[in-house]
Design a protein around this motif. Structure first.
Motif, PDB file in Angstrom:
ATOM      1  N   LYS A   1       8.674  -9.337  -5.436  1.00 26.51           N
ATOM      2  CA  LYS A   1       9.447 -10.557  -5.218  1.00 26.51           C
ATOM      3  C   LYS A   1       8.922 -11.699  -6.092  1.00 26.51           C
ATOM      4  O   LYS A   1       9.713 -12.491  -6.630  1.00 26.51           O
ATOM      5  N   ALA A   2       7.611 -11.784  -6.248  1.00 30.32           N
ATOM      6  CA  ALA A   2       7.042 -12.841  -7.087  1.00 30.32           C
ATOM      7  C   ALA A   2       7.467 -12.660  -8.536  1.00 30.32           C
ATOM      8  O   ALA A   2       7.806 -13.634  -9.224  1.00 30.32           O
ATOM      9  N   ARG A   3       7.462 -11.423  -9.020  1.00 32.93           N
ATOM     10  CA  ARG A   3       7.888 -11.172 -10.402  1.00 32.93           C
ATOM     11  C   ARG A   3       9.376 -11.468 -10.586  1.00 32.93           C
ATOM     12  O   ARG A   3       9.817 -11.789 -11.691  1.00 32.93           O
TER      13      ARG A   3
ATOM     14  N   ILE B   1       1.912  -5.619  -0.029  1.00 29.77           N
ATOM     15  CA  ILE B   1       1.451  -6.168  -1.307  1.00 29.77           C
ATOM     16  C   ILE B   1       2.390  -5.766  -2.441  1.00 29.77           C
ATOM     17  O   ILE B   1       2.732  -6.576  -3.311  1.00 29.77           O
ATOM     18  N   ARG B   2       2.831  -4.517  -2.429  1.00 27.73           N
ATOM     19  CA  ARG B   2       3.742  -4.044  -3.477  1.00 27.73           C
ATOM     20  C   ARG B   2       5.049  -4.826  -3.444  1.00 27.73           C
ATOM     21  O   ARG B   2       5.567  -5.247  -4.493  1.00 27.73           O
ATOM     22  N   LEU B   3       5.574  -5.071  -2.238  1.00 28.28           N
ATOM     23  CA  LEU B   3       6.831  -5.798  -2.117  1.00 28.28           C
ATOM     24  C   LEU B   3       6.656  -7.271  -2.488  1.00 28.28           C
ATOM     25  O   LEU B   3       7.507  -7.848  -3.182  1.00 28.28           O
ATOM     26  N   LEU B   4       5.560  -7.889  -2.042  1.00 27.31           N
ATOM     27  CA  LEU B   4       5.312  -9.285  -2.388  1.00 27.31           C
ATOM     28  C   LEU B   4       5.185  -9.459  -3.890  1.00 27.31           C
ATOM     29  O   LEU B   4       5.682 -10.446  -4.462  1.00 27.31           O
ATOM     30  N   SER B   5       4.534  -8.530  -4.538  1.00 25.10           N
ATOM     31  CA  SER B   5       4.387  -8.594  -5.995  1.00 25.10           C
ATOM     32  C   SER B   5       5.740  -8.485  -6.684  1.00 25.10           C
ATOM     33  O   SER B   5       6.024  -9.200  -7.660  1.00 25.10           O
TER      34      SER B   5
ATOM     35  N   GLY C   1       1.884 -13.327  -9.671  1.00 24.73           N
ATOM     36  CA  GLY C   1       2.287 -14.697  -9.409  1.00 24.73           C
ATOM     37  C   GLY C   1       2.237 -15.113  -7.956  1.00 24.73           C
ATOM     38  O   GLY C   1       2.636 -16.237  -7.621  1.00 24.73           O
ATOM     39  N   VAL C   2       1.767 -14.244  -7.065  1.00 24.22           N
ATOM     40  CA  VAL C   2       1.625 -14.599  -5.658  1.00 24.22           C
ATOM     41  C   VAL C   2       0.452 -15.572  -5.507  1.00 24.22           C
ATOM     42  O   VAL C   2      -0.627 -15.350  -6.060  1.00 24.22           O
TER      43      VAL C   2
ATOM     44  N   VAL D   1      10.693 -15.316  -6.866  1.00 24.28           N
ATOM     45  CA  VAL D   1      10.565 -15.861  -5.512  1.00 24.28           C
ATOM     46  C   VAL D   1       9.161 -16.444  -5.337  1.00 24.28           C
ATOM     47  O   VAL D   1       8.168 -15.840  -5.767  1.00 24.28           O
ATOM     48  N   GLU D   2       9.067 -17.622  -4.728  1.00 21.07           N
ATOM     49  CA  GLU D   2       7.760 -18.209  -4.436  1.00 21.07           C
ATOM     50  C   GLU D   2       7.124 -17.457  -3.263  1.00 21.07           C
ATOM     51  O   GLU D   2       7.728 -17.366  -2.192  1.00 21.07           O
ATOM     52  N   VAL D   3       5.937 -16.941  -3.480  1.00 16.15           N
ATOM     53  CA  VAL D   3       5.251 -16.169  -2.442  1.00 16.15           C
ATOM     54  C   VAL D   3       3.868 -16.758  -2.225  1.00 16.15           C
ATOM     55  O   VAL D   3       3.094 -16.915  -3.182  1.00 16.15           O
ATOM     56  N   ARG D   4       3.571 -17.093  -0.965  1.00 16.35           N
ATOM     57  CA  ARG D   4       2.261 -17.638  -0.606  1.00 16.35           C
ATOM     58  C   ARG D   4       1.690 -16.824   0.541  1.00 16.35           C
ATOM     59  O   ARG D   4       2.370 -16.614   1.560  1.00 16.35           O
ATOM     60  N   LEU D   5       0.449 -16.405   0.398  1.00 20.59           N
ATOM     61  CA  LEU D   5      -0.228 -15.604   1.410  1.00 20.59           C
ATOM     62  C   LEU D   5      -1.519 -16.296   1.800  1.00 20.59           C
ATOM     63  O   LEU D   5      -2.411 -16.487   0.976  1.00 20.59           O
ATOM     64  N   LEU D   6      -1.620 -16.686   3.070  1.00 21.35           N
ATOM     65  CA  LEU D   6      -2.811 -17.345   3.599  1.00 21.35           C
ATOM     66  C   LEU D   6      -3.472 -16.404   4.598  1.00 21.35           C
ATOM     67  O   LEU D   6      -2.850 -15.984   5.575  1.00 21.35           O
ATOM     68  N   MET D   7      -4.733 -16.070   4.347  1.00 16.83           N
ATOM     69  CA  MET D   7      -5.476 -15.159   5.210  1.00 16.83           C
ATOM     70  C   MET D   7      -6.725 -15.852   5.738  1.00 16.83           C
ATOM     71  O   MET D   7      -7.296 -16.710   5.057  1.00 16.83           O
ATOM     72  N   ASP D   8      -7.151 -15.455   6.919  1.00 12.11           N
ATOM     73  CA  ASP D   8      -8.396 -15.993   7.441  1.00 12.11           C
ATOM     74  C   ASP D   8      -9.569 -15.364   6.698  1.00 12.11           C
ATOM     75  O   ASP D   8      -9.600 -14.145   6.480  1.00 12.11           O
ATOM     76  N   ALA D   9     -10.532 -16.193   6.328  1.00  8.69           N
ATOM     77  CA  ALA D   9     -11.647 -15.708   5.516  1.00  8.69           C
ATOM     78  C   ALA D   9     -12.510 -14.696   6.253  1.00  8.69           C
ATOM     79  O   ALA D   9     -13.117 -13.828   5.631  1.00  8.69           O
ATOM     80  N   PHE D  10     -12.569 -14.800   7.580  1.00 12.18           N
ATOM     81  CA  PHE D  10     -13.371 -13.837   8.348  1.00 12.18           C
ATOM     82  C   PHE D  10     -12.540 -12.629   8.765  1.00 12.18           C
ATOM     83  O   PHE D  10     -12.923 -11.490   8.555  1.00 12.18           O
TER      84      PHE D  10
END
Length: 344
Positions: free
Chosen positions: A161-163, A155-159, A192-193, A166-175
């Motif tokens: 890169k987004a700042r 999460i720290r790295l994705l944040s 901005g993720v 870089v376009e960052v998209r994270l898709l997680m399963d709801a369950f």
């Protein structure tokens, strides 16, 4: 009413249900299970079957099919454009490769490099290294993202890169990722993720989703050229350094080159399904290089929303023809040709 009349009505009811379900053309096991379930639930069985059962899933088929068509439309039909590539495949491998292709999946694609991971810490370090080097986009799709040491580092790295743009998209399963509470997602969105959940359960809105319609995929695509897929989720249980001898034993794959294109397609279709839109542009699909002599990787995606069980058929074919095909390796080693299920 006489007992025999009740018996006759019950027999007619079961016969009607059996004919109805058989015409739905499901697997023998699923057909028998639903017939027995509805026979022993004569009053509530039909409503349960219609609103929560496979018919509910069929309506999801239509929505998923729309997502596929939409993505294919603005990618110029890339899913079909590679049908000529089997010429790269040795003739003895084509029988296996064609099984997934007949199910509508990608043909074998050349990978510049293929690396297998059996250790979670080594895999996570490679993933973080790839994300750190991203210049345009990072796409992640996981069944489980669970709060912990590795999740915090990601999460720290994705944040960061987004700042940095870089376009960052994270898709997680709801369950599977239900432990990712708003407090865990807040830093991502603040930087901005783009965060989305696959098939969220919305009981409060009285629109329950089918509980077992999940994404079990573990996909990462960086700049359309580096891809990860396999069995490892983002959680400390995959780490031997953190969990010790109790760490999960999974296998994961890092690949580079044209073989990442099908992974990108799978991610974008799932993202479109979850959010109703998907990013467009050639930047997400670098022009194929079709490098000669590279390892061939066939990405086979499947799921309950697919009419044909592509992974099942591809694996069965590989086991059936594997010895004849030569170095046709599944999961545990890298040969000349690899079938790697992208999820189910």
């Amino acid at each position: 009413m006489h007992w025999s009349v009740y018996t006759a009505l019950e027999v007619l009811w079961i016969a009607f249900l059996a004919a109805w379900i058989i015409l739905e053309r499901r697997s023998p096991a699923a057909t028998l299970a639903w017939i027995l379930a509805l026979a022993f639930l004569p009053i509530v069985g039909a409503p349960v079957y219609f609103f929560l059962g496979p018919r509910r899933l069929r309506r999801k088929h239509y929505r998923r099919a729309l997502a596929r068509k939409t993505v294919a439309a603005w990618t110029g039909g890339r899913r079909l454009a590679y049908l000529e590539l089997p010429s790269l495949v040795e003739s003895r491998h084509r029988r296996i490769a064609s099984v997934g292709m007949r199910a509508g999946e990608a043909p074998p694609m050349p990978a510049d490099e293929v690396r297998l991971f059996f250790d979670g810490d080594e895999c996570f370090e490679a993933l973080l290294e790839a994300v750190a080097g991203a210049r345009h986009h990072v796409h992640l799709e996981y069944y489980i993202v669970r709060p912990g040491v590795w999740q915090e580092r990601l999460i720290r790295l994705l944040s960061e890169k987004a700042r940095a743009g870089v376009e960052v998209r994270l898709l997680m399963d709801a369950f599977g990722s239900k432990q990712m509470r708003p407090r865990h997602r807040r830093p991502l969105r603040a930087s901005g993720v783009e965060v989305a959940f696959f098939n969220s359960i919305r009981l409060a809105r009285m629109k329950p989703r089918l509980a077992n319609f999940r994404t079990h995929r573990k996909i990462a695509v960086v700049d359309g050229r580096i891809g990860f897929t396999g069995g490892m989720n983002i959680m400390d249980e995959e780490s031997r350094a953190i969990s010790g001898a109790g760490a999960w034993r999974d296998t994961h794959l890092r690949l580079t080159g044209d073989a990442t294109i099908p992974l990108q397609l799978v991610f974008l279709e799932d993202w479109h399904y979850a959010t109703g839109s998907a990013p467009e542009g050639e930047a997400y699909f670098p022009r194929p290089r079709l490098a000669g002599g590279a390892t061939l990787v066939q990405i086979v995606a499947s799921g309950p929303d697919c009419e044909i069980p592509a992974i099942h058929q591809a694996l069965f074919a590989a086991y059936t023809f594997g010895y004849e095909a030569g170095r046709y390796v599944l999961w545990f080693d890298v040969g000349r040709h690899v079938i790697m299920p992208a999820g189910f």
